[in-house]
Write an enzyme that holds these catalytic residues in place. Sequence first.
Site, PDB file in Angstrom:
ATOM      1  N   HIS A  52      -3.810  -8.057   4.227  1.00 26.88           N
ATOM      2  CA  HIS A  52      -4.260  -6.763   4.774  1.00 26.88           C
ATOM      3  C   HIS A  52      -5.762  -6.531   4.561  1.00 26.88           C
ATOM      4  CE1 HIS A  52      -0.239  -5.557   5.764  1.00 26.88           C
ATOM      5  NE2 HIS A  52       0.174  -5.593   4.513  1.00 26.88           N
ATOM      6  N   ASP A  95       4.883 -12.693   6.835  1.00 28.18           N
ATOM      7  CA  ASP A  95       5.160 -11.506   6.033  1.00 28.18           C
ATOM      8  C   ASP A  95       5.778 -10.429   6.949  1.00 28.18           C
ATOM      9  OD1 ASP A  95       4.003 -10.152   3.216  1.00 28.18           O
ATOM     10  OD2 ASP A  95       4.198  -8.699   4.856  1.00 28.18           O
ATOM     11  N   HIS A 106       5.038  -7.409   7.143  1.00 25.95           N
ATOM     12  CA  HIS A 106       3.980  -6.533   7.661  1.00 25.95           C
ATOM     13  C   HIS A 106       2.941  -7.354   8.434  1.00 25.95           C
ATOM     14  CE1 HIS A 106       5.619  -4.673   3.945  1.00 25.95           C
ATOM     15  NE2 HIS A 106       5.623  -3.588   4.702  1.00 25.95           N
ATOM     16  N   ASP A 127       9.136 -10.377   2.003  1.00 30.19           N
ATOM     17  CA  ASP A 127       9.666  -9.030   2.269  1.00 30.19           C
ATOM     18  C   ASP A 127      10.430  -8.974   3.592  1.00 30.19           C
ATOM     19  OD1 ASP A 127       7.204  -9.445   3.449  1.00 30.19           O
ATOM     20  OD2 ASP A 127       6.264  -7.627   2.647  1.00 30.19           O
TER      21      ASP A 127
HETATM   22 ZN   LIG Z   1       4.392  -7.371   3.417  1.00 29.59          ZN
END
Ligand SMILES: [Zn+2]
Length: 343
Positions: free
Chosen positions: A159, A191, A193, A280
Site C-alpha cells: 500500500h 493479497d 487488498h 488474507d
Molecule cells: Zn491485505
Amino acid sequence: MQIFYSKHHVLHNPQGIDIDGCPFVTEEIPERFDSILSGIQESQIGEIHEASDNGLAPILNVHDAGYLHYLQHAYQDNTTYYGKEKPVVPETFAIRTARRKPQSFFGKKGYYGFGIGSPIVEGTWEAAYWSAQCALSAANAVKKGAAASYALCRPPGHHAGADFYGGFCYLNNAAIAARALDGKIAILDIDYHHGNGTQEIFYADPNVLFCSLHAHPDDDYPFYWGSKEESGEAKGLGYNFNWPLPQGIRDLDYLQVLHEALEFILEYRANYLVISAGFDILEGDPSGGFLITIDGLAEIGKRIAALPIPTVIIQEGGYKIDKLGICAANFLIPFRDKQILTT
Ligand SMILES: [Zn+2]
C-alpha cells in the site's frame, strides 16, 4: 529455496499504544511473523537467513527522498513538538489536488500518510528498513541464480507509494525488490487488498507489468484504486491489470481468474516475477472477505511456481494468526523444488 527474515520487525508494534487516551487496536502484530516462521520451519521449506544490509540506495530507487527523511524523523519530531513520547498519526489529509507541498511537520503528517490506521512509533523506521532489506536479500538470491526466494517482510509494503504510506505499509518491499532486479519484471499481487502503492509506483513504467487480484474497491480497502479501468499511463499504458473480485469468491472461480493473469505474465516474457503474497484471501481472515481454502492456497502456489520464471515472493498481509504458518507452508511448498529449465 532461500528464505530471509529480520528480527528487527518487533520494533514496529503499534498494538495497544495510547492514541489520545485510547488504546490503538490493529491486526498487524509481531505474532504474524512468529506464526509464519514456525510454519516454514516445520515444513522445511528452505534455508532461513537473516537479511543482509544493502543500505538506503536501493530504497531511494523507489521512494522520494523527502518522504524517507520524514519517515526516519517523524517520531522524534512529534515527540519534540509535544514534549513527550507520542506516536505519529495525521490529523489532516492532503487530497492530492493540494497546490503545495507542506514544509511544516503537521502538514507533512497528512501529506505523506493516507490513513490513521498506521501510526509511526519509535521503531517503525528501523523495522520498515529491515523489512525492505529482507526483500532486497531475496531479490539478490534470484539474481545469483536461485529459482525462487521468499522474504518474510513485516511490516508489509504494497500500500506504500513512492511518497505515501498507509494500510500498515511504509516502504514498498515488492517495488524495492522489482527495481533491484534487471530486465523485464512482472509483479503479481494476490493479497486480498489492492496493491495501490505498487500500482502507482509503476503506473507509467512499461518495464514492470503489474497484475493484481483483489477485493472490489467498492467493497473494501483501499477504496480509491483497483478498478479494471486502471490500465497504466504514458509508456506504461497496457502494463497494469486489475481483477477486482466479488466478496465470497471460492477456489475454483479464483483459480480461473489467476489463470488469466498468469497468461498475461507469460506473454509479457518477464525476466523475473515478484509475488506480493497476502494470506488474507483465506476464508475467515478478519480483514478479508474471500473464501479461499488452505488447499486453494496450495493450488495457487503450485500454479505460480509452474511458471518458468525466477520468482521472488514478498510477504504482504494475512491476519488469521493461527493459520498463517499453515498458509505460508502450503503456498511455498511448490516453490521449494522449483527449477528453471534452460533450453
Ligand atoms: Zn491485505
